[in-house]
Design an enzyme around this catalytic site. Structure first.
Site, PDB file in Angstrom:
ATOM      1  N   THR A   1      -2.799  -3.142  10.162  1.00 17.68           N
ATOM      2  CA  THR A   1      -2.779  -3.939   8.901  1.00 17.68           C
ATOM      3  C   THR A   1      -1.355  -4.221   8.531  1.00 17.68           C
ATOM      4  O   THR A   1      -0.709  -3.481   7.850  1.00 17.68           O
ATOM      5  CB  THR A   1      -3.388  -3.149   7.795  1.00 17.68           C
ATOM      6  OG1 THR A   1      -4.703  -3.030   8.155  1.00 17.68           O
ATOM      7  CG2 THR A   1      -3.277  -3.885   6.415  1.00 17.68           C
TER       8      THR A   1
ATOM      9  N   THR B   1       0.882  -1.182   0.000  1.00 18.94           N
ATOM     10  CA  THR B   1       0.000   0.000   0.000  1.00 18.94           C
ATOM     11  C   THR B   1       0.918   1.231   0.000  1.00 18.94           C
ATOM     12  O   THR B   1       1.347   1.673  -1.055  1.00 18.94           O
ATOM     13  CB  THR B   1      -0.962   0.011   1.211  1.00 18.94           C
ATOM     14  OG1 THR B   1      -0.226  -0.117   2.421  1.00 18.94           O
ATOM     15  CG2 THR B   1      -1.959  -1.138   1.116  1.00 18.94           C
TER      16      THR B   1
ATOM     17  N   SER C   1      -6.861   9.656  -1.215  1.00 15.89           N
ATOM     18  CA  SER C   1      -6.941  10.232  -2.567  1.00 15.89           C
ATOM     19  C   SER C   1      -5.796   9.792  -3.446  1.00 15.89           C
ATOM     20  O   SER C   1      -4.903   9.097  -3.035  1.00 15.89           O
ATOM     21  CB  SER C   1      -7.008  11.752  -2.474  1.00 15.89           C
ATOM     22  OG  SER C   1      -6.000  12.232  -1.643  1.00 15.89           O
TER      23      SER C   1
ATOM     24  N   ASN D   1      -0.608  10.463   5.785  1.00  9.81           N
ATOM     25  CA  ASN D   1      -1.848  10.068   6.444  1.00  9.81           C
ATOM     26  C   ASN D   1      -2.915  11.142   6.515  1.00  9.81           C
ATOM     27  O   ASN D   1      -4.031  10.889   6.950  1.00  9.81           O
ATOM     28  CB  ASN D   1      -1.540   9.517   7.843  1.00  9.81           C
ATOM     29  CG  ASN D   1      -0.926   8.143   7.727  1.00  9.81           C
ATOM     30  OD1 ASN D   1      -1.567   7.227   7.232  1.00  9.81           O
ATOM     31  ND2 ASN D   1       0.324   8.019   8.130  1.00  9.81           N
TER      32      ASN D   1
ATOM     33  N   GLU E   1       5.947   4.594   7.483  1.00 14.11           N
ATOM     34  CA  GLU E   1       5.503   5.779   6.732  1.00 14.11           C
ATOM     35  C   GLU E   1       6.288   7.017   7.157  1.00 14.11           C
ATOM     36  O   GLU E   1       6.217   7.451   8.303  1.00 14.11           O
ATOM     37  CB  GLU E   1       4.003   5.986   6.926  1.00 14.11           C
ATOM     38  CG  GLU E   1       3.187   4.953   6.159  1.00 14.11           C
ATOM     39  CD  GLU E   1       1.705   4.982   6.465  1.00 14.11           C
ATOM     40  OE1 GLU E   1       0.961   4.270   5.773  1.00 14.11           O
ATOM     41  OE2 GLU E   1       1.295   5.700   7.392  1.00 14.11           O
TER      42      GLU E   1
ATOM     43  N   LYS F   1       4.033  -6.790   4.504  1.00 17.70           N
ATOM     44  CA  LYS F   1       3.734  -5.420   4.071  1.00 17.70           C
ATOM     45  C   LYS F   1       3.313  -4.640   5.293  1.00 17.70           C
ATOM     46  O   LYS F   1       2.887  -5.209   6.302  1.00 17.70           O
ATOM     47  CB  LYS F   1       2.629  -5.390   3.027  1.00 17.70           C
ATOM     48  CG  LYS F   1       1.221  -5.700   3.477  1.00 17.70           C
ATOM     49  CD  LYS F   1       0.437  -4.633   4.189  1.00 17.70           C
ATOM     50  CE  LYS F   1       0.326  -3.357   3.408  1.00 17.70           C
ATOM     51  NZ  LYS F   1      -0.493  -2.393   4.224  1.00 17.70           N
TER      52      LYS F   1
END
Lengths: 444, 444
Positions: B219, B175, B444, B439, B308, B201
């Protein structure tokens, strides 16, 4: 960030409680970076002139209680809830400072005691160990004690009772705060006008959990002074109730500080005949407690409005829990989720993250039933609610409408568990780029 | 952010375990934004060709378990730990999707079962309910099931056993991941070469807490396939042990997902004579479990390296606790502190925030003694440790040296409690502007 200055407004002198003297000044703890402006206040004192003052406090539950937290607890015990002064510094938290830190905090107490002796009505009562102490700022550094003690001496000549003095004091509380947090309020109790003045500070490291002294219990600092007459025990009881429903129900970043402290003084200068007491006058007590709670909620919300880098003020309401504690835990968990807060900042209706945080709330007494939960956004402007999830089934969300709601500065997230009758509210803000900037380089 | 591509390297075809077929492709769930590049894989399948495959899983403890989590648990129960295929999609988590979500997950299972029938060695065993399912992406949206089922059909023609096939599968997991997370390893067990291949992941919503199926348990997605022969019960036992010490010991943002799932397959294609079993062959079991754990730790660390917006890889070591659980809770709390993570990003030696987080760790079995705690930074380059606090007393910290250490990409924070003999480690990263950007506008 939206402008926040409007949250600070002048207050009429006569709105402040009687019998208190306040001062705030710059003693040299903080760096005076912008020399085109006056230096930032970093030291403050407030004294009740009455020796019959009651005092109460709620302290952090962090295992590493800062020296001023430990010392204030001891002063409350020594005076049996009759301390009547407060000294506060910003710029250095005097936390995790070992034995030297304890000595420094006691030095602040004893020097402020001298102001009590010279300015208080000393006819009755001791003038030793009368002072509670608070510090906020960097953890793990020693206080510049000499500057502070000299500063306390200088405060002596500026102690006063009106708006200017209280404002100077409020400014001495500030660290990353963008405006001084000062409020006053009055109400009538059986024909006597009772006044409250309150100051608090805090913009980061905010997720308090405070309790009464004794067992160790949240860097949010606050002081509430009233000219009501209240017995020490009932003042503590009312403050504990109020703090649970106000300061213990806010989160900026989920970090519970080593220094969180809320202090209340009640000096009777309003001219009330007898002290308010929970046992002898439960009705009067309840009125006082509820007024104190409402005032504390207002002060607590100011902290969230000034959350580091915050652009949104968000109320998280959890309804229909089987216990208040469960509702409060869920509201707390949602309020502290980095992903929820980033989505709020981005004005992204990523409501799945809210559900996700509800779902990982730990230590609930009754497990959540995913088929009963409903979720909606309540816009602050009074326009129509937006349903996101109804009894576990997702709604088809009008993204344009969701965006409209999220663009507003205020928002309520309502989580209905459908399991019981207990409700709780938490106040939180978003997580922005500015938060990271502020906290990536806090010390320089 | 530092470049992260080097964490992905080609692996020789012969390093992959025997008896597995993998495929990954684009079926249209994700947006294909940059049309100058090939579309991003969003659907993958892996099949063991052997009907005697053992399977095991650890699932999220979130109360809102996504449909694929629930369905995979049911498949494991139906097959009694003998499922032998996995279908995975990215771009949509199929979480909080109500009844339709459950039906969609079952449709993915049944369609993949058809691949098992056509590609597996179907001579023995059922080809119904043989498939575990995983989804990752946005919560609260329905899957584009038609695209997915068509995609599974297309995967049939590209199923293969070498590096290219496994790479395509690894890309289908991604992702916000910046590189595919694929590793292989082999070891010798009594003369037989056993091979592992692993994919995982995750880059956000990472603070897993997973347990074996049964009670709802993180996740982060991962799959480990081996050609060892292992009994289903012992595979579950070894996986649970490994997950506790790897995937359950990492944090990126403190958010525990609705979809976290780690799956293991063991198909015996290495040619081992008997299945490894904890009861009948404890020695062989322990060798296998420890190899699996080491492999899982490597995969888990990859997730943190790709956190991230992460610019740092930080190991939080808690030593000298009275229990492993206490040590693990403290390491977890420090790893999730926004303030600690911002200071790491800013390369600011604001170590008081670390202590502060230690101090607010909840539900410890033994309270922390602030006079016994020591704290130090351990640089990754092997140079001298930097002491920050010794038995509750702060050290005079050489700020230049502290900065040198913090500027490195890797760092260990060592917290010595001085109370007992139990230790735990957690792997975490910093909190950067980029995290907020990612985040604030994930959908989008």
């Amino acid at each position: 960030m939206p402008p926040k200055d409007h949250h600070f407004q002048p207050i009429a002198d006569e709105s402040f409680p009687q019998g208190y003297l306040a001062a705030g000044l710059y003693c040299g703890i903080k760096k005076h970076k912008d020399t085109s402006k006056p230096p930032p206040n970093d030291l403050g004192v407030v004294i009740s002139t009455s020796p019959r003052t009651a005092s109460a406090a709620c302290f952090t539950l962090n295992a590493f209680k800062a020296a001023p937290v430990v010392v204030s607890g001891e002063v409350l015990a020594i005076t049996q809830g009759r301390a009547r002064a407060l000294v506060v510094n910003s710029g250095c938290a005097n936390a995790v400072t070992g034995k030297q830190g304890m000595q420094d905090a006691w030095d602040m107490v004893r020097t402020t005691d001298c102001l009590v002796a010279t300015h208080g009505d000393g006819a009755a009562g001791s003038v030793e160990n009368q002072t509670l102490v608070m510090s906020t700022g960097v953890i793990g550094q020693l206080l510049p004690t000499e500057k502070i003690l000299q500063g306390i001496g200088k405060a002596s000549s500026s102690l006063a009772g009106g708006f200017k003095a209280w404002e100077a004091l409020a400014r001495a509380f500030m660290t990353t705060d963008t405006f001084p947090k000062l409020r006053a309020r009055s109400f009538d109790l059986n024909g006597t006008t009772i006044r409250f003045a309150g100051i608090d500070k805090g913009a980061g490291m905010i997720h308090p959990k405070m309790g009464p002294p004794g067992p160790p219990h949240a860097t949010l600092l606050g002081v509430i002074a009233t000219d009501a007459a209240v017995s020490p025990k009932s003042l503590q009881s009312a403050l504990t109730w109020a703090v649970d429903r106000s300061f213990n129900s806010i989160s900026i970043d989920g970090d519970m500080s080593t220094n969180d402290t809320i202090i209340a003084f009640a000096n009777g200068a309003s001219g009330m005949e007898a002290e308010i007491d929970e046992e002898t006058n439960p009705e009067g007590y309840k009125i006082f407690r509820d007024e104190l709670t409402g005032f504390a909620v207002d002060l607590a919300k100011l902290v969230v409005r000034d959350g580091e880098g915050a652009t949104k003020f968000v109320t998280v309401s959890v309804e229909g829990a089987t216990s208040y504690t469960d509702a409060h835990k869920i509201a707390s968990t949602v309020s502290a989720s980095s992903l929820v807060k980033c989505a709020l900042y981005g004005e992204d209706a990523n409501w799945g993250r809210i559900l996700c945080a509800v779902g990982y709330t730990s230590s609930l007494s009754t497990p959540i039933d995913p088929t009963k939960i409903s979720l909606s956004f309540i816009p602050a402007d009074g326009s129509e609610h937006l349903k996101l999830l109804t009894k576990g089934e997702p709604e088809i969300v009008d993204e344009v409408r969701a965006k409209q709601i999220l663009e507003q500065e205020e928002l309520e997230i309502r989580i209905e568990l459908g399991m019981g009758k207990e409700n709780a509210q938490y106040y939180t803000c978003d997580l922005s780029h500015e938060y990271v900037t502020i906290n990536g380089d806090y010390r320089s």
